[in-house]
Design a protein around this motif. Structure first.
Motif, PDB file in Angstrom:
ATOM      1  N   GLU A 131       0.832  -1.210   0.000  1.00 30.63           N
ATOM      2  CA  GLU A 131       0.000   0.000   0.000  1.00 30.63           C
ATOM      3  C   GLU A 131       0.867   1.260   0.000  1.00 30.63           C
ATOM      4  O   GLU A 131       0.572   2.226  -0.721  1.00 30.63           O
ATOM      5  CB  GLU A 131      -0.939  -0.002   1.205  1.00 30.63           C
ATOM      6  CG  GLU A 131      -2.092  -0.970   1.061  1.00 30.63           C
ATOM      7  CD  GLU A 131      -2.930  -1.111   2.320  1.00 30.63           C
ATOM      8  OE1 GLU A 131      -4.109  -1.472   2.178  1.00 30.63           O
ATOM      9  OE2 GLU A 131      -2.425  -0.870   3.431  1.00 30.63           O
ATOM     10  N   LYS A 184       0.888   3.907  -3.049  1.00 33.93           N
ATOM     11  CA  LYS A 184       0.412   5.251  -2.721  1.00 33.93           C
ATOM     12  C   LYS A 184       1.309   6.318  -3.348  1.00 33.93           C
ATOM     13  O   LYS A 184       0.820   7.365  -3.790  1.00 33.93           O
ATOM     14  CB  LYS A 184       0.369   5.431  -1.205  1.00 33.93           C
ATOM     15  CG  LYS A 184      -0.200   6.752  -0.759  1.00 33.93           C
ATOM     16  CD  LYS A 184      -0.234   6.848   0.748  1.00 33.93           C
ATOM     17  CE  LYS A 184      -0.795   8.199   1.177  1.00 33.93           C
ATOM     18  NZ  LYS A 184      -0.809   8.337   2.624  1.00 33.93           N
ATOM     19  N   ASP A 185       2.608   6.050  -3.416  1.00 35.27           N
ATOM     20  CA  ASP A 185       3.559   7.034  -3.934  1.00 35.27           C
ATOM     21  C   ASP A 185       3.186   7.525  -5.339  1.00 35.27           C
ATOM     22  O   ASP A 185       3.166   8.733  -5.565  1.00 35.27           O
ATOM     23  CB  ASP A 185       4.977   6.457  -3.896  1.00 35.27           C
ATOM     24  CG  ASP A 185       6.027   7.486  -4.196  1.00 35.27           C
ATOM     25  OD1 ASP A 185       5.970   8.587  -3.617  1.00 35.27           O
ATOM     26  OD2 ASP A 185       6.931   7.188  -5.003  1.00 35.27           O
ATOM     27  N   ASN A 241      -4.159   2.894  -5.548  1.00 30.88           N
ATOM     28  CA  ASN A 241      -4.614   2.120  -4.399  1.00 30.88           C
ATOM     29  C   ASN A 241      -4.433   0.639  -4.731  1.00 30.88           C
ATOM     30  O   ASN A 241      -4.026   0.281  -5.842  1.00 30.88           O
ATOM     31  CB  ASN A 241      -6.067   2.464  -4.030  1.00 30.88           C
ATOM     32  CG  ASN A 241      -7.037   2.147  -5.145  1.00 30.88           C
ATOM     33  OD1 ASN A 241      -6.816   1.253  -5.968  1.00 30.88           O
ATOM     34  ND2 ASN A 241      -8.137   2.887  -5.188  1.00 30.88           N
TER      35      ASN A 241
END
Length: 93
Positions: free
Chosen positions: A19, A23-24, A28
């Motif tokens: 995750e 996220k970077d 998602n």
């Protein structure tokens, strides 16, 4: 386009790490898994090499030593507790 659910079980630490990674770039988990599935379909297979992990020489030696100890326990010192073994290690240090 309609969607469906997929339930998978993964190690909780792996999930957290994935995750954070996804996220970077703004993804998602659902988007990342959908990308993997699309890539697999496009490649007509898993989109990366899958092979067994072969232990390195140090790991192989440790596994061989374990087998030797398991097969010949009378040749090796035994301890009544972890504390006893740890005390011996500290005494030798």
């Amino acid at each position: 386009m309609s969607e469906t659910n997929i339930n998978i079980r993964v190690d909780p630490i792996l999930k957290q790490e994935a995750e954070a990674l996804f996220k970077d770039p703004g993804l998602n988990m659902s988007a990342a898994i959908s990308m993997f599935l699309r890539s697999a379909v496009d490649h007509d297979g898993i989109p990366f090499e899958v092979k067994r992990q072969i232990p390195n020489a140090e790991t192989r030696a440790a596994l061989d030593e374990y087998e030797e100890m398991k097969n010949n326990p009378d040749k090796y010192k035994r301890y009544s507790s972890f504390a006893e073994a740890l005390n011996e290690v500290f005494a030798d240090a």
